[in-house]
Design an enzyme around this catalytic site. Structure first.
Site, PDB file in Angstrom:
ATOM      1  N   LYS A   8     -17.845  -1.806   4.840  1.00 38.81           N
ATOM      2  CA  LYS A   8     -18.102  -2.805   3.789  1.00 38.81           C
ATOM      3  C   LYS A   8     -19.584  -2.896   3.440  1.00 38.81           C
ATOM      4  O   LYS A   8     -19.949  -3.079   2.280  1.00 38.81           O
ATOM      5  CB  LYS A   8     -17.579  -4.163   4.271  1.00 38.81           C
ATOM      6  N   PHE A  25     -11.989  -8.101  13.071  1.00 42.10           N
ATOM      7  CA  PHE A  25     -10.834  -8.492  12.252  1.00 42.10           C
ATOM      8  C   PHE A  25     -10.510  -7.372  11.250  1.00 42.10           C
ATOM      9  O   PHE A  25     -11.383  -6.892  10.546  1.00 42.10           O
ATOM     10  CB  PHE A  25     -11.148  -9.799  11.509  1.00 42.10           C
ATOM     11  N   GLN A  26      -9.262  -6.992  11.205  1.00 40.08           N
ATOM     12  CA  GLN A  26      -8.759  -5.928  10.323  1.00 40.08           C
ATOM     13  C   GLN A  26      -9.508  -4.602  10.523  1.00 40.08           C
ATOM     14  O   GLN A  26      -9.745  -3.867   9.577  1.00 40.08           O
ATOM     15  CB  GLN A  26      -8.794  -6.365   8.847  1.00 40.08           C
ATOM     16  N   MET A  38      23.422  10.290   4.465  1.00 41.67           N
ATOM     17  CA  MET A  38      23.257  11.545   5.206  1.00 41.67           C
ATOM     18  C   MET A  38      23.408  11.301   6.704  1.00 41.67           C
ATOM     19  O   MET A  38      23.966  12.145   7.428  1.00 41.67           O
ATOM     20  CB  MET A  38      21.898  12.179   4.883  1.00 41.67           C
ATOM     21  N   GLU A  59       0.831  -1.216   0.000  1.00 37.86           N
ATOM     22  CA  GLU A  59       0.000   0.000   0.000  1.00 37.86           C
ATOM     23  C   GLU A  59       0.864   1.264   0.000  1.00 37.86           C
ATOM     24  O   GLU A  59       0.476   2.289  -0.570  1.00 37.86           O
ATOM     25  CB  GLU A  59      -0.941   0.018   1.207  1.00 37.86           C
TER      26      GLU A  59
END
Lengths: 78, 572
Positions: B174, B124-125, B486, B62
């Site tokens: 959903k 869940f999730q 750096m 993602e």
């Protein structure tokens, strides 16, 4: 110095969270906070009492708050 | 065995779900591509994407999707669109959201969410994406009613792309995506009472600024990213030229003013040119156009532009006076403001003495680097110069963050606006390569070059699969110093050469890694290798990776040490 900040916001969930996050990020101490629905307009008013002597910090906080999509107006009423 | 069942638990009218309405709403905004990654909570949305044949680019993480969308937005000027699932899919976007917010990039993100009935039950999730992303977005909202979808999508795009651009997130439970909406006759409209975009630029503010410019003997223009967001490069060039005002650029302003123009002084700030920093330090009027006076640009604020009046043109009123007190504020779009300013000005004052003083600084302290280590090693600055030579002025460059980014800013000649995508404000390692994918999707006919470090590239290299799968001709050039350059440089300069965890004792074989993805790979380590490798890469129609082994101990100079003023540069 106590600063009284008043805002009119759209009554959406999340707006209080955003303002809370900003207060925390700006390291401003909150002495009081109320939010109240205004009748019939889908708007609420928020009143904040902030304790700080840093005027620049408060000015910047107000400008940042004014950027929020859900904040209709905000002003220092002290 | 083939598993064929009905779509989850419900019979569903094939083309009339909330997800279909969502996709139609996205397409109505003129979208031509979305970047994303599917998962459980967005299955209905992916089903609608399948039905409606939307161009979807499947990244491998993602974070890759949102950096690609940022690259797309930065180069095209149009919102980049991202879809991710709930929970980890959404939380993997947070860095990219913050990056887009800091650098003012229009990105619209759609995240899946668990069904409304189980929100706030640790399902869940499930993640509180609205809470998590509140500080990393210009705005976010959760859809609570399927009928609101067209309106919310329209407002999301509007907020992302107008005023000061930024990322907007829409969280989609959903069950909203699976619901069947009633037909809607009305086109969505904007109803945002609290969203203010600055209107007409104030005539009084312009008059005040014009008066200050007329009086100024030593003015300087500072060009920030806002010039490019406002498509004001042409106006800036015309204004600087007609008034004979030299121009300093910020990192994200590079390209807004041609690098080859005689009035261009280079980038200012921590690794800016000596002339640019001295111009800021010695000017009597600093006109900031669309930059936010970032600390990497200003150095020590108490020593910043000490004798100057400050003018600041910005579309975001909250930026004006934030870091630097401003004498001449102008709230508004840079293009509109410069247009009005041009009209308000009298013919140019004679500024030859000022320009001659600055030219003398450049002659005395030109940008330079150590090229004495012999032919068996590659000075990274030389490599950047050669990339610029072979790529040409129309190529698009993306970078990660660190030494290679600064060398690219110093030694690549950006001649045109919207040809650089770099993570400026947040400083996100891993940005450059996926951003190049988005840039190449936005401009399929242009040469896109990802200049990355070996550290940052390893954070998002899984997106090699995307360039191979789509045969995107991105050229990946790794400035490989076997170190987090750096970090190592700062440890050398400020931490007693204690190189704590900044040098790699192991790294993969990048050439074989590229080859495992079916991508041409090549390794170089000598000066003589540079030109043939770059020439061959530019002639190759598909993607190419060049692993360039450069001097590990090379440092980025000149430098304003932390806490110092711009006039206190070292390594000039």
């Amino acid at each position: 110095m106590k600063r009284n900040i008043i805002a009119i916001v759209t009554t959406n969930s999340g707006v209080l969270g955003r303002i809370g996050n900003l207060l925390s990020r700006a390291q401003l101490d909150v002495d009081g906070l109320t939010m109240q629905k205004l009748p019939g307009k889908g708007m609420s008013d928020i009143s904040m009492l902030i304790d700080t002597d840093d005027a620049h910090k408060v000015d910047h906080f107000i400008k940042q708050m004014d950027r929020f999509v859900d904040v209709i107006s905000v002003a220092d009423m002290t | 065995m083939t598993l064929i069942t009905k779509a989850e638990d419900e019979p569903m009218s094939a083309c009339n779900t909330g997800a279909d309405l969502l996709v139609q709403s996205i397409l109505r905004e003129g979208t031509d591509v979305v970047f994303g990654y599917p998962g459980g909570a967005v299955l209905p949305l992916y089903d609608a994407l399948y039905r409606q044949k939307v161009r979807h680019i499947l990244t491998r993480h993602e974070q890759g999707a949102i950096h690609a969308a940022e690259g797309y937005a930065r180069i095209s000027g149009k919102p980049g669109i991202v879809i991710a699932t709930s929970g980890p899919g959404a939380t993997n976007l947070v860095t990219g959201l913050m990056d887009a917010y800091t650098d003012s990039l229009p990105v619209v993100v759609f995240t899946g969410q668990v069904t409304r009935a189980v929100i706030n039950t640790d399902a869940f999730q499930e993640a509180d994406v609205i809470g998590i992303t509140a500080s990393a977005t210009k705005h976010n909202f959760q859809v609570r009613d399927v009928q609101d979808l067209p309106q919310m999508v329209h407002e999301a795009f509007y907020i992302a792309a107008t005023g000061r651009p930024g990322p907007v997130l829409v969280d989609l439970p959903k069950d909203i995506c699976k619901a069947q909406p009633d037909p809607q006759a009305e086109e969505p409209a904007i109803h945002l009472r609290g969203y203010h975009i600055p209107g007409e630029v104030s005539e009084a503010q312009i008059r005040n600024l014009a008066g200050a410019i007329e009086k100024s003997v030593r003015p300087v223009l500072l060009a920030g990213a806002g010039v490019q967001h406002a498509m004001a490069s042409e106006r800036l060039r015309a204004f600087a030229q007609s008034q004979q005002i030299p121009v300093v650029s910020t990192l994200l302003g590079l390209g807004s003013f041609p690098a080859s123009h005689p009035l261009f002084l280079g980038m200012g700030g921590m690794h800016g040119t000596y002339t640019a920093n001295m111009a800021i330090s010695e000017c009597d009027l600093l006109i900031n156009v669309g930059s936010r006076f970032d600390d990497r640009l200003t150095g020590n604020l108490t020593r910043f532009a000490p004798g100057a009046k400050i003018a600041h043109i910005d579309i975001d009123p909250s930026e004006i006076g934030k870091n630097v007190p401003v004498d001449y504020p102008v709230v508004g779009d840079a293009n509109a403001a410069l247009g009005k300013l041009e009209k308000a000005m009298i013919p140019c004052k004679d500024r030859r003495d000022w320009l001659a003083r600055l030219s003398a600084y450049t002659r005395k302290h030109p940008q330079h680097y150590d090229d004495t280590a012999g032919d068996e090693t590659i000075p990274p600055q030389l490599l950047i110069e050669r990339i610029c030579h072979y790529a040409g002025p129309d190529a698009i460059v993306t970078t990660d963050v660190g030494q290679h980014q600064m060398w690219a800013a110093q030694y690549y000649r950006f001649e045109r606006p919207n040809h650089l995508a770099s993570s400026g404000g947040l400083g996100t390692m891993g940005f450059g390569f996926p951003a190049a994918i988005g840039a190449q999707v936005a401009e399929p006919g242009k040469q896109v070059i990802a200049i990355v470090g070996d550290g940052g590239f390893q954070m998002t290299l899984e997106e090699l699969a995307v360039v191979r799968e789509l045969n995107l001709p991105v050229k990946i050039i790794i400035l490989n110093n076997h170190a987090l350059g750096m970090v190592r440089q700062w440890q050398e300069a400020f931490y007693g050469q204690r190189y704590s965890h900044s040098r790699s004792s192991f790294q993969p074989d990048f050439v074989r890694l590229a080859e495992s993805y079916g991508i041409d790979g090549r390794r170089i380590g000598k000066k003589a290798d540079i030109d043939p490798a770059l020439d061959a890469a530019m002639q190759t129609p598909g993607p190419v990776l060049i692993d360039c082994h450069v001097r590990q101990m090379a440092n980025v100079y000149p430098m304003v040490p932390p806490g110092k003023g711009l006039q206190e540069m070292t390594g000039v």
